[in-house]
Design a protein around this motif. Structure first.
Motif, PDB file in Angstrom:
ATOM      1  N   ARG A  17       0.815  -1.216   0.000  1.00 51.51           N
ATOM      2  CA  ARG A  17       0.000   0.000   0.000  1.00 51.51           C
ATOM      3  C   ARG A  17       0.846   1.263   0.000  1.00 51.51           C
ATOM      4  NH1 ARG A  17      -3.678  -0.406   5.028  1.00 51.51           N
ATOM      5  NH2 ARG A  17      -1.722  -1.220   5.879  1.00 51.51           N
ATOM      6  N   MET A  18       2.139   1.124   0.272  1.00 46.19           N
ATOM      7  CA  MET A  18       3.034   2.274   0.287  1.00 46.19           C
ATOM      8  C   MET A  18       3.731   2.494  -1.058  1.00 46.19           C
ATOM      9  SD  MET A  18       2.796   3.618   3.290  1.00 46.19           S
ATOM     10  CE  MET A  18       4.216   4.702   3.368  1.00 46.19           C
ATOM     11  N   ARG A  19       3.443   1.667  -2.039  1.00 47.50           N
ATOM     12  CA  ARG A  19       4.052   1.842  -3.350  1.00 47.50           C
ATOM     13  C   ARG A  19       3.585   3.166  -3.964  1.00 47.50           C
ATOM     14  NH1 ARG A  19       3.630  -3.434  -6.968  1.00 47.50           N
ATOM     15  NH2 ARG A  19       5.225  -2.247  -8.088  1.00 47.50           N
ATOM     16  N   PRO A  20       4.442   3.851  -4.724  1.00 47.29           N
ATOM     17  CA  PRO A  20       5.750   3.417  -5.220  1.00 47.29           C
ATOM     18  C   PRO A  20       6.909   3.687  -4.256  1.00 47.29           C
ATOM     19  CG  PRO A  20       5.223   5.536  -6.164  1.00 47.29           C
ATOM     20  CD  PRO A  20       4.021   5.138  -5.332  1.00 47.29           C
ATOM     21  N   LEU A  21       6.618   4.249  -3.067  1.00 50.92           N
ATOM     22  CA  LEU A  21       7.710   4.566  -2.140  1.00 50.92           C
ATOM     23  C   LEU A  21       8.531   3.340  -1.783  1.00 50.92           C
ATOM     24  CD1 LEU A  21       5.829   6.973   0.324  1.00 50.92           C
ATOM     25  CD2 LEU A  21       7.263   7.589  -1.635  1.00 50.92           C
ATOM     26  N   ASP A  23       8.996   0.643  -3.612  1.00 55.67           N
ATOM     27  CA  ASP A  23       9.583  -0.099  -4.727  1.00 55.67           C
ATOM     28  C   ASP A  23      11.098  -0.144  -4.635  1.00 55.67           C
ATOM     29  OD1 ASP A  23       7.138  -0.698  -5.794  1.00 55.67           O
ATOM     30  OD2 ASP A  23       7.146   0.933  -7.264  1.00 55.67           O
ATOM     31  N   SER A  24      11.682   0.888  -4.075  1.00 56.23           N
ATOM     32  CA  SER A  24      13.143   0.954  -3.986  1.00 56.23           C
ATOM     33  C   SER A  24      13.658   1.119  -2.565  1.00 56.23           C
ATOM     34  CB  SER A  24      13.669   2.114  -4.840  1.00 56.23           C
ATOM     35  OG  SER A  24      13.097   3.344  -4.411  1.00 56.23           O
ATOM     36  N   CYS A  25      12.743   1.225  -1.609  1.00 54.12           N
ATOM     37  CA  CYS A  25      13.140   1.387  -0.197  1.00 54.12           C
ATOM     38  C   CYS A  25      12.234   0.520   0.662  1.00 54.12           C
ATOM     39  CB  CYS A  25      13.004   2.850   0.224  1.00 54.12           C
ATOM     40  SG  CYS A  25      13.391   3.177   1.969  1.00 54.12           S
ATOM     41  N   PRO A  26      12.789  -0.335   1.518  1.00 49.28           N
ATOM     42  CA  PRO A  26      11.924  -1.136   2.403  1.00 49.28           C
ATOM     43  C   PRO A  26      11.147  -0.219   3.341  1.00 49.28           C
ATOM     44  CG  PRO A  26      14.224  -1.338   3.060  1.00 49.28           C
ATOM     45  CD  PRO A  26      14.226  -0.588   1.764  1.00 49.28           C
ATOM     46  N   LYS A  27       9.918  -0.593   3.610  1.00 48.74           N
ATOM     47  CA  LYS A  27       9.043   0.252   4.423  1.00 48.74           C
ATOM     48  C   LYS A  27       9.662   0.660   5.760  1.00 48.74           C
ATOM     49  CE  LYS A  27       4.233   0.344   6.028  1.00 48.74           C
ATOM     50  NZ  LYS A  27       2.997  -0.442   6.164  1.00 48.74           N
ATOM     51  N   PRO A  28      10.367  -0.222   6.486  1.00 48.30           N
ATOM     52  CA  PRO A  28      10.930   0.181   7.778  1.00 48.30           C
ATOM     53  C   PRO A  28      11.964   1.300   7.698  1.00 48.30           C
ATOM     54  CG  PRO A  28      10.823  -2.201   7.617  1.00 48.30           C
ATOM     55  CD  PRO A  28      10.530  -1.668   6.260  1.00 48.30           C
ATOM     56  N   LEU A  29      12.497   1.561   6.491  1.00 46.90           N
ATOM     57  CA  LEU A  29      13.507   2.610   6.343  1.00 46.90           C
ATOM     58  C   LEU A  29      12.923   3.914   5.817  1.00 46.90           C
ATOM     59  CD1 LEU A  29      16.641   0.673   5.004  1.00 46.90           C
ATOM     60  CD2 LEU A  29      16.100   1.354   7.349  1.00 46.90           C
ATOM     61  N   THR A 233      -0.132   3.953   4.636  1.00 47.29           N
ATOM     62  CA  THR A 233      -0.363   4.572   3.335  1.00 47.29           C
ATOM     63  C   THR A 233       0.562   5.774   3.171  1.00 47.29           C
ATOM     64  OG1 THR A 233      -2.054   6.115   4.137  1.00 47.29           O
ATOM     65  CG2 THR A 233      -2.810   3.915   3.429  1.00 47.29           C
ATOM     66  N   PRO A 234       0.868   6.162   1.925  1.00 47.65           N
ATOM     67  CA  PRO A 234       1.677   7.366   1.708  1.00 47.65           C
ATOM     68  C   PRO A 234       1.050   8.609   2.336  1.00 47.65           C
ATOM     69  CG  PRO A 234       1.584   6.066  -0.303  1.00 47.65           C
ATOM     70  CD  PRO A 234       0.607   5.443   0.648  1.00 47.65           C
ATOM     71  N   GLN A 235      -0.278   8.665   2.377  1.00 54.19           N
ATOM     72  CA  GLN A 235      -0.932   9.828   2.973  1.00 54.19           C
ATOM     73  C   GLN A 235      -0.626   9.936   4.466  1.00 54.19           C
ATOM     74  OE1 GLN A 235      -5.210   9.830   2.678  1.00 54.19           O
ATOM     75  NE2 GLN A 235      -5.427  11.813   3.694  1.00 54.19           N
ATOM     76  N   ARG A 236      -0.680   8.820   5.192  1.00 55.61           N
ATOM     77  CA  ARG A 236      -0.375   8.853   6.623  1.00 55.61           C
ATOM     78  C   ARG A 236       1.079   9.232   6.858  1.00 55.61           C
ATOM     79  NH1 ARG A 236      -2.830   3.051   7.974  1.00 55.61           N
ATOM     80  NH2 ARG A 236      -4.727   3.305   6.734  1.00 55.61           N
ATOM     81  N   LEU A 237       1.968   8.753   6.006  1.00 51.99           N
ATOM     82  CA  LEU A 237       3.377   9.130   6.136  1.00 51.99           C
ATOM     83  C   LEU A 237       3.544  10.629   5.896  1.00 51.99           C
ATOM     84  CD1 LEU A 237       6.350   8.234   6.471  1.00 51.99           C
ATOM     85  CD2 LEU A 237       6.416   7.911   3.984  1.00 51.99           C
ATOM     86  N   ALA A 238       2.873  11.143   4.875  1.00 54.25           N
ATOM     87  CA  ALA A 238       2.964  12.571   4.572  1.00 54.25           C
ATOM     88  C   ALA A 238       2.419  13.413   5.719  1.00 54.25           C
ATOM     89  CB  ALA A 238       2.222  12.884   3.273  1.00 54.25           C
ATOM     90  N   GLU A 239       1.342  12.961   6.341  1.00 52.48           N
ATOM     91  CA  GLU A 239       0.764  13.714   7.464  1.00 52.48           C
ATOM     92  C   GLU A 239       1.726  13.776   8.637  1.00 52.48           C
ATOM     93  OE1 GLU A 239      -2.850  11.605   8.170  1.00 52.48           O
ATOM     94  OE2 GLU A 239      -3.935  12.591   6.519  1.00 52.48           O
ATOM     95  N   LEU A 240       2.453  12.691   8.894  1.00 52.71           N
ATOM     96  CA  LEU A 240       3.427  12.681   9.983  1.00 52.71           C
ATOM     97  C   LEU A 240       4.603  13.615   9.690  1.00 52.71           C
ATOM     98  CD1 LEU A 240       3.558   8.884  10.881  1.00 52.71           C
ATOM     99  CD2 LEU A 240       2.564  10.711  12.259  1.00 52.71           C
ATOM    100  N   ASN A 241       4.877  13.817   8.414  1.00 60.14           N
ATOM    101  CA  ASN A 241       6.007  14.667   8.043  1.00 60.14           C
ATOM    102  C   ASN A 241       5.606  16.099   7.729  1.00 60.14           C
ATOM    103  OD1 ASN A 241       8.234  12.867   8.236  1.00 60.14           O
ATOM    104  ND2 ASN A 241       7.568  11.834   6.363  1.00 60.14           N
ATOM    105  N   THR A 242       4.342  16.422   7.926  1.00 64.88           N
ATOM    106  CA  THR A 242       3.888  17.797   7.669  1.00 64.88           C
ATOM    107  C   THR A 242       4.268  18.689   8.852  1.00 64.88           C
ATOM    108  OG1 THR A 242       2.015  17.037   6.360  1.00 64.88           O
ATOM    109  CG2 THR A 242       1.887  19.260   7.258  1.00 64.88           C
TER     110      THR A 242
END
Length: 242
Positions: A17-21, A23-29, A233-242
């Motif tokens: 669900r985190m793709r494309p993020l 695709d080249s980086c494991p989710k834990p990183l 999800t990418p949206q939740r990651l973006a919210e944490l980094n806002t």
């Protein structure tokens, strides 16, 4: 031989669900506020006194192994992808790593953000002195899991019990935070049918084991109300980094 590990960090998920993020980086990183998700967890474990941690891997495992992890921690790896061609799910992964783990150990997911959670030794001692097979931390239900997972029954003479509520039961459910303390016995016979060390690479979820133990009154729990995010999800990651 070094001491058995007192924690296992679940880091083998593909992060579809985190793709494309992913695709080249494991989710834990993936980074939250400039720091890899798994490093928030590893540093919290270290503050709580954990020095030995087992990390399971699958997707892009080499990046996880080669990452610049917090100093002072002895990390071991259970390479499920290398050994079996894919992740073994939570229970399968724990049984696979069990030979490296202590009699009582923490388990937590590398993709959950809980910056205020304390992995304190008092909780370990309290759990060790009990007759429970697991102790779970539950959280208020997030928007993506409004129905929750498990119930919570307060007890007058001990810790609250986690409840496996039947469908239609009106009692409130809460969401499993992924953070828990476990006893090795839960992942051995007669509770778990997977062979010791999971040499066949059996894939198995954790929830059925927990529900069975809950039905026997062997799982305690408590409610955690601090900051908690399942970075799914990418949206939740973006919210944490806002």
């Amino acid at each position: 031989m070094s001491r058995p590990a007192t924690a296992m960090l679940l880091a083998a998920g593909r992060g579809e669900r985190m793709r494309p993020l992913t695709d080249s980086c494991p989710k834990p990183l993936l980074k939250v506020q400039g720091k890899a998700l798994m490093h928030w967890q590893l540093e919290a474990l270290q503050r709580g006194g954990c020095e030995q941690v087992v990390v399971n891997t699958d997707w892009l495992a080499e990046q996880i192994v080669q990452a610049n992890h917090p100093p002072g921690l002895a990390l071991r790896y259970s390479h499920e992808g290398h050994d079996f061609g894919g992740a073994l799910e939570t229970a399968g992964g724990i049984v696979r790593a069990l030979p490296q783990l202590d009699e009582v150990f923490w388990v937590l997911a590398a993709d959950v953000f809980t910056p205020g959670f304390e992995f304190n030794q008092h909780a370990v001692e309290r759990f060790t002195a009990s007759d429970k097979l697991a102790h779970l931390w539950l959280v208020p239900n997030p928007a993506h899991n409004p129905g929750g997972d498990f119930g919570l029954q307060m007890m007058a003479d001990g810790p609250a019990l986690a409840l496996n509520l039947n469908k239609g039961d009106p009692r409130p459910r809460f969401t499993f935070s992924t953070i828990g303390l476990y006893r090795r016995a839960l992942f051995e016979a007669p509770w778990c049918a997977i062979a010791p060390g999971n040499p066949q690479g059996v894939k198995a979820p954790l929830a059925p084991l927990l529900r069975h133990a809950m039905d026997q009154g062997r799982v305690s729990a408590e409610l955690y109300t601090g900051p908690w995010t399942d970075v799914g999800t990418p949206q939740r990651l973006a919210e944490l980094n806002t």
